[in-house]
Design an enzyme around this catalytic site. Structure first.
Site, PDB file in Angstrom:
ATOM      1  N   ASP A  47       0.827  -1.206   0.000  1.00 43.58           N
ATOM      2  CA  ASP A  47       0.000   0.000   0.000  1.00 43.58           C
ATOM      3  C   ASP A  47       0.864   1.259   0.000  1.00 43.58           C
ATOM      4  OD1 ASP A  47      -2.325  -1.393  -0.012  1.00 43.58           O
ATOM      5  OD2 ASP A  47      -2.840  -1.035   2.081  1.00 43.58           O
ATOM      6  N   LYS A  69      -3.966   2.864  -2.793  1.00 40.47           N
ATOM      7  CA  LYS A  69      -5.217   3.546  -3.115  1.00 40.47           C
ATOM      8  C   LYS A  69      -5.251   4.826  -2.305  1.00 40.47           C
ATOM      9  CE  LYS A  69      -8.933   1.055  -3.728  1.00 40.47           C
ATOM     10  NZ  LYS A  69      -9.014   1.062  -5.188  1.00 40.47           N
ATOM     11  N   MET A 184      -9.771   8.175   7.509  1.00 38.25           N
ATOM     12  CA  MET A 184     -10.157   8.759   6.217  1.00 38.25           C
ATOM     13  C   MET A 184     -11.300   9.757   6.376  1.00 38.25           C
ATOM     14  SD  MET A 184      -9.895   5.143   4.134  1.00 38.25           S
ATOM     15  CE  MET A 184     -10.672   4.245   5.497  1.00 38.25           C
TER      16      MET A 184
END
Length: 280
Positions: A47, A69, A184
């Site tokens: 990641d 991502k 997030m």
């Protein structure tokens, strides 16, 4: 010493996949199982949030594949990442899927593991220290403290559409969880803060943003629910960030151990307004 550390640990077999958590940033937070996987893997699919120092522990000749991502930027589709793991395993590779934090805590590890099961690929799960706990600890903020809370809620600030999840029961969380830890959530903090205030949380409740947690670039912004959006914009801070809402943020005045290493003077009683007796 190195051989003794890894003696008896499992083998990453050809044709199998290990889903491994790398922790929130500091390579010292890798588990032995994670380090063991790094020294065996033929291919490491990693990641964006995995620290480069962690990848430096890979064995010579290991192939590194980026599968990060990041919100608002071109990113591989989750299904394509999952199928890539299947493809590599079927080539007989020892495959390490390395994720920041913990693979099963907002890390999509469950989705990838289900794809491996669907295709008959053997796998192993190696937990990591999730940023919502370890990252806050590096900021001097405990997720639980018996003078403050006996419950904590972890939630994501956006769903697969990129919007604030509409299935979150904001009123229930606002009323039932003294401490809320959000992944997030920086992009939508204005709407999230409004939801919580509307559901009964105080406008003056402490909030902290911990950016680039457990790395040399770590930055912490302390604010309040009503000021959160404006203060984030004014600060210029950007994700990745962990956001925490609750009285535990006040404990940072005493527990900012990293700040103390650089001269911050810690106070002994950050919750002086509370009448509390230690029952132990």
């Amino acid at each position: 010493m190195t051989d003794a550390l890894f003696s008896g640990l499992p083998e990453l077999a050809p044709g199998s996949v290990w889903l491994v958590g790398a922790g929130p940033g500091d390579p010292g937070l890798l588990t032995l199982h994670a380090a063991n996987a790094l020294r065996q893997a033929d291919v490491i699919v990693h990641d964006a949030l995995v620290n480069a120092d962690c990848l430096s522990l890979a064995k010579p000749g290991a192939v590194l594949e980026f599968a990060g991502k990041r919100g608002g930027k071109p990113s591989p589709k989750q299904r394509d990442i999952s199928l890539r793991l299947v493809e590599l395993a079927r080539q007989g590779k020892r495959v390490l899927r390395l994720k920041g934090g913990d693979p099963f805590v907002f890390g999509r590890g469950g989705e990838e593991a289900l794809t491996l099961v669907e295709h008959g690929i053997p796998f192993r799960i190696v937990p990591g220290i999730t940023a919502g706990i370890g990252g806050l600890a590096y900021a001097g903020i405990p997720v639980t403290h018996r003078e403050v809370n006996h419950a904590v809620t972890f939630l994501t600030g956006h769903d697969s559409s990129g919007l604030v999840p509409d299935r979150i029961h904001w009123e229930g969380i606002a009323k039932g969880s003294p401490v809320i830890v959000m992944y997030m959530a920086m992009k939508h903090i204005g709407q999230i803060a409004a939801n919580l205030i509307s559901a009964g949380r105080s406008q003056d409740e402490p909030v902290a943003f911990v950016c680039n947690a457990a790395t040399p670039e770590q930055t912490v912004l302390e604010t309040t629910l009503s000021r959160a959006e404006a203060d984030v914009v004014a600060s210029g801070l950007e994700p990745p960030a962990i956001v925490v809402v609750g009285e535990v943020v006040r404990l940072r005045a005493s527990l900012d151990w990293l700040g103390a290493l650089h001269g911050r003077v810690l106070i002994s009683d950050p919750l002086s307004s509370r009448a509390y007796k230690d029952p132990a």
